[in-house]
Design an enzyme around this catalytic site. Structure first.
Site, PDB file in Angstrom:
ATOM      1  N   LYS A 285     -52.501 -43.532   5.711  1.00  0.00           N
ATOM      2  CA  LYS A 285     -51.796 -44.213   6.812  1.00  0.00           C
ATOM      3  C   LYS A 285     -52.577 -45.447   7.199  1.00  0.00           C
ATOM      4  O   LYS A 285     -53.771 -45.386   7.484  1.00  0.00           O
ATOM      5  CB  LYS A 285     -51.676 -43.279   8.032  1.00  0.00           C
ATOM      6  CG  LYS A 285     -50.844 -43.874   9.159  1.00  0.00           C
ATOM      7  CD  LYS A 285     -49.373 -43.655   8.876  1.00  0.00           C
ATOM      8  CE  LYS A 285     -48.482 -44.469   9.815  1.00  0.00           C
ATOM      9  NZ  LYS A 285     -48.338 -45.867   9.403  1.00  0.00           N
TER      10      LYS A 285
ATOM     11  N   GLN B   8     -59.928 -47.219   9.058  1.00  0.00           N
ATOM     12  CA  GLN B   8     -58.697 -46.486   9.364  1.00  0.00           C
ATOM     13  C   GLN B   8     -58.879 -44.979   9.201  1.00  0.00           C
ATOM     14  O   GLN B   8     -58.281 -44.196   9.933  1.00  0.00           O
ATOM     15  CB  GLN B   8     -57.574 -46.982   8.451  1.00  0.00           C
ATOM     16  CG  GLN B   8     -56.181 -46.620   8.924  1.00  0.00           C
ATOM     17  CD  GLN B   8     -55.686 -47.525  10.037  1.00  0.00           C
ATOM     18  OE1 GLN B   8     -55.752 -48.736   9.928  1.00  0.00           O
ATOM     19  NE2 GLN B   8     -55.189 -46.937  11.105  1.00  0.00           N
TER      20      GLN B   8
ATOM     21  N   LYS C 232     -60.597 -43.852  12.437  1.00  0.00           N
ATOM     22  CA  LYS C 232     -59.695 -44.121  13.560  1.00  0.00           C
ATOM     23  C   LYS C 232     -58.587 -43.076  13.603  1.00  0.00           C
ATOM     24  O   LYS C 232     -58.292 -42.507  14.657  1.00  0.00           O
ATOM     25  CB  LYS C 232     -59.098 -45.521  13.422  1.00  0.00           C
ATOM     26  CG  LYS C 232     -58.104 -45.877  14.521  1.00  0.00           C
ATOM     27  CD  LYS C 232     -57.328 -47.143  14.211  1.00  0.00           C
ATOM     28  CE  LYS C 232     -58.219 -48.340  14.063  1.00  0.00           C
ATOM     29  NZ  LYS C 232     -57.444 -49.595  13.950  1.00  0.00           N
TER      30      LYS C 232
ATOM     31  N   LYS D  68     -54.973 -48.933   3.590  1.00  0.00           N
ATOM     32  CA  LYS D  68     -54.627 -50.286   4.032  1.00  0.00           C
ATOM     33  C   LYS D  68     -54.108 -51.059   2.843  1.00  0.00           C
ATOM     34  O   LYS D  68     -54.461 -50.770   1.690  1.00  0.00           O
ATOM     35  CB  LYS D  68     -55.854 -50.999   4.597  1.00  0.00           C
ATOM     36  CG  LYS D  68     -55.508 -52.089   5.598  1.00  0.00           C
ATOM     37  CD  LYS D  68     -55.093 -51.508   6.956  1.00  0.00           C
ATOM     38  CE  LYS D  68     -54.787 -52.599   7.953  1.00  0.00           C
ATOM     39  NZ  LYS D  68     -54.482 -52.043   9.292  1.00  0.00           N
TER      40      LYS D  68
ATOM     41  N   GLY E  38     -47.081 -52.053   9.899  1.00  0.00           N
ATOM     42  CA  GLY E  38     -47.302 -53.480  10.020  1.00  0.00           C
ATOM     43  C   GLY E  38     -48.761 -53.798  10.323  1.00  0.00           C
ATOM     44  O   GLY E  38     -49.567 -52.934  10.634  1.00  0.00           O
ATOM     45  N   ASP E  39     -49.084 -55.066  10.217  1.00  0.00           N
ATOM     46  CA  ASP E  39     -50.405 -55.588  10.580  1.00  0.00           C
ATOM     47  C   ASP E  39     -50.202 -57.094  10.743  1.00  0.00           C
ATOM     48  O   ASP E  39     -49.060 -57.551  10.926  1.00  0.00           O
ATOM     49  CB  ASP E  39     -51.445 -55.257   9.496  1.00  0.00           C
ATOM     50  CG  ASP E  39     -52.891 -55.479   9.946  1.00  0.00           C
ATOM     51  OD1 ASP E  39     -53.436 -54.603  10.614  1.00  0.00           O
ATOM     52  OD2 ASP E  39     -53.458 -56.539   9.630  1.00  0.00           O
TER      53      ASP E  39
ATOM     54  N   THR F  41     -50.701 -50.384  20.705  1.00  0.00           N
ATOM     55  CA  THR F  41     -52.114 -50.733  20.565  1.00  0.00           C
ATOM     56  C   THR F  41     -52.642 -51.358  21.854  1.00  0.00           C
ATOM     57  O   THR F  41     -53.721 -50.998  22.339  1.00  0.00           O
ATOM     58  CB  THR F  41     -52.334 -51.689  19.387  1.00  0.00           C
ATOM     59  OG1 THR F  41     -51.730 -51.142  18.212  1.00  0.00           O
ATOM     60  CG2 THR F  41     -53.816 -51.895  19.128  1.00  0.00           C
TER      61      THR F  41
ATOM     62  N   ASN G  39     -49.084 -59.082  19.254  1.00  0.00           N
ATOM     63  CA  ASN G  39     -48.628 -57.878  19.943  1.00  0.00           C
ATOM     64  C   ASN G  39     -49.710 -57.222  20.790  1.00  0.00           C
ATOM     65  O   ASN G  39     -49.472 -56.832  21.934  1.00  0.00           O
ATOM     66  CB  ASN G  39     -48.127 -56.845  18.907  1.00  0.00           C
ATOM     67  CG  ASN G  39     -46.633 -56.933  18.698  1.00  0.00           C
ATOM     68  OD1 ASN G  39     -45.991 -57.844  19.204  1.00  0.00           O
ATOM     69  ND2 ASN G  39     -46.085 -56.002  17.948  1.00  0.00           N
TER      70      ASN G  39
ATOM     71  N   SER H 239     -47.639 -44.649  15.606  1.00  0.00           N
ATOM     72  CA  SER H 239     -47.083 -44.576  14.248  1.00  0.00           C
ATOM     73  C   SER H 239     -47.011 -43.123  13.788  1.00  0.00           C
ATOM     74  O   SER H 239     -46.021 -42.696  13.172  1.00  0.00           O
ATOM     75  CB  SER H 239     -47.954 -45.374  13.270  1.00  0.00           C
ATOM     76  OG  SER H 239     -47.671 -46.743  13.324  1.00  0.00           O
TER      77      SER H 239
END
Length: 454
Positions: A78, A99, A102, A114, A153-154, A197, A229, A377
């Protein structure tokens, strides 16, 4: 790793984790975890591919696409997809490595990964974006799935891009499944996802304020970087809770408040429209209550601040800027961006925490403070599995609980494994790193990914 090409961003992320583990008692109590770190630092799989697409003039264009599937011990891979000309394997390995831990801190069943491409969406038409996304997903679709790898997304990948990629996947796989998060609400998305976030960052820092006895956000001056965002929704939530937001920024410079009123809700809404149109902050019209400073980050230009929240990109707070924030009276720093502070900046904050005890600055790393985005997410994945949509209040309450648990997990782990003098605030960077690492390492051991010699 001298036989391998230099990967500075990944090496920095690894160094930060290894440094905090070495400077705790975790390896003394569990020396076998050194083996786990060696194994966990190498991705399970790295996929690299070419993306060939056609621009509006009929010319062939080609980019490099990537997916780093780093660790699946806790669940499907993820992590987001980044479209930016700076994208390379080192950056994606750093992001994927962060990630893993996290996602572990969210308490949800998600591994770490990623991906992205060195494609620049700026200046591209909608048709060019669509053609690129479809070409990118034509290859990526072979390697992902709702129970395998669920990208999101990123930077450079918002709702439009997710929509094009989801449509391409659905056609290629002939399946409608929760293979991407950040989807539109009408086709499997979750409420609060765009805000998650930024909101989660504010909720996390709220626990830092409360635990340290600093009270609420009311009357606090907060410096923010970024204007995407994360920064937008963090700013709105901060204003709602009574804080004064004194800055936003983008790659061209910083917008800094000149008076006591700070940046307003109306300002943020106008900036949202500017960024939706993919325009720079230089186009923001104002009445003089803010000033534009070309070519700088905000940290040395905001005057007295109580809280600093880097929300733009990696390494956006240097050692000198960290020292400047301390001189400006900053007491709390938390990363809304991934690895927002350089290693040297983190050392400035951590040394100050050790020296000044309860009067010190308190720093929180991105893997804990900004985990709200991937947490929601994960909640979107859960809703997709149930074929249900939760209400906004349901998602928001779950987000608040996840951020509270991430804070106290890091805090209590630091108390267990990091020696501290009386009156010293616990190290959230060490505690969060250790808490995430231990959870992943134990799961990997249970599943046979590493073992102890008999």
């Amino acid at each position: 790793m001298s036989n391998l090409p230099s990967e500075p961003e990944f090496e920095q992320a690894y160094k930060e984790l290894a440094y905090t583990l070495e400077n705790s008692t975790i390896f003394q109590k569990h020396p076998e975890y050194r083996t786990a770190l060696n194994v966990a630092s190498i991705p399970e799989r790295v996929i690299q591919f070419r993306v060939v697409w056609e621009d509006d003039h009929g010319n062939l264009q080609v980019n490099r696409g990537y997916r780093v599937q780093f660790n699946s011990a806790l669940g499907p891979y993820k992590g987001g997809l980044r479209l930016h000309p700076s994208v390379n394997l080192s950056i994606l390995k750093f992001l994927g490595f962060e990630q893993i831990f996290k996602n572990a801190l969210t308490g949800l069943s998600m591994g770490g990964g990623k991906g992205g491409a060195d494609f620049d969406p700026k200046g591209k038409s909608d048709a060019e974006i669509r053609r690129f996304c479809c070409a990118f997903m034509a290859e990526l679709s072979k390697h992902i799935g709702a129970d395998t790898d669920v990208p999101a997304g990123d930077i450079g990948v918002g709702g439009r891009e997710i929509g094009y990629m989801f449509g391409a996947y659905r056609k290629a796989a002939n399946r409608f499944e929760g293979v991407l998060t950040g989807k539109g609400l009408a086709w499997g998305g979750s409420l609060i996802r765009p805000e998650a976030t930024g909101y989660g960052l504010v909720y996390y820092v709220g626990h830092m304020l409360e635990y340290s006895g600093a009270g609420s956000y009311a009357g606090k001056r907060v410096a923010l970087s970024g204007s995407g965002n994360v920064a937008q929704y963090a700013a709105l939530k901060l204003i709602e809770l009574g804080a004064t937001v004194v800055s936003l920024s983008d790659s061209k410079g910083a917008l800094v408040a000149t008076g006591d009123s700070g940046i307003t809700v109306e300002d943020v809404n106008a900036i949202m429209a500017i960024k939706e149109a993919r325009q720079p902050l230089t186009t923001f019209q104002h009445d003089g209550h803010v000033k534009w400073i070309e070519g700088v980050r905000p940290w040395l230009h905001v005057g007295k601040v109580d809280i600093a929240l880097p929300c733009a990109t990696q390494n956006e707070v240097s050692k000198e800027e960290a020292e400047g924030l301390l001189a400006a009276g900053c007491k709390f720093v938390a990363e809304g961006s991934n690895m927002g502070c350089t290693f040297e900046a983190i050392e400035v904050f951590e040394n100050h925490r050790r020296e000044k005890k309860g009067e010190a600055v308190w720093y929180a790393p991105g893997k804990a403070a900004n985990c709200g985005g991937v947490a929601v997410s994960g909640l979107e994945m859960a809703q997709n599995s149930q074929r249900l949509n939760w209400t906004q209040s349901e998602v928001d309450e779950r987000l608040k609980d996840i951020m509270k648990n991430a804070f106290f997990n890091g805090l209590n782990t630091a108390k267990t494994y990091v020696e501290a003098a009386e009156g010293e605030l616990p190290s959230l960077v060490a505690g969060s790193n250790i808490a995430g690492f231990v959870k992943v390492a134990q799961a990997m051991h249970d599943q046979g990914d590493w073992w102890i010699k008999n």
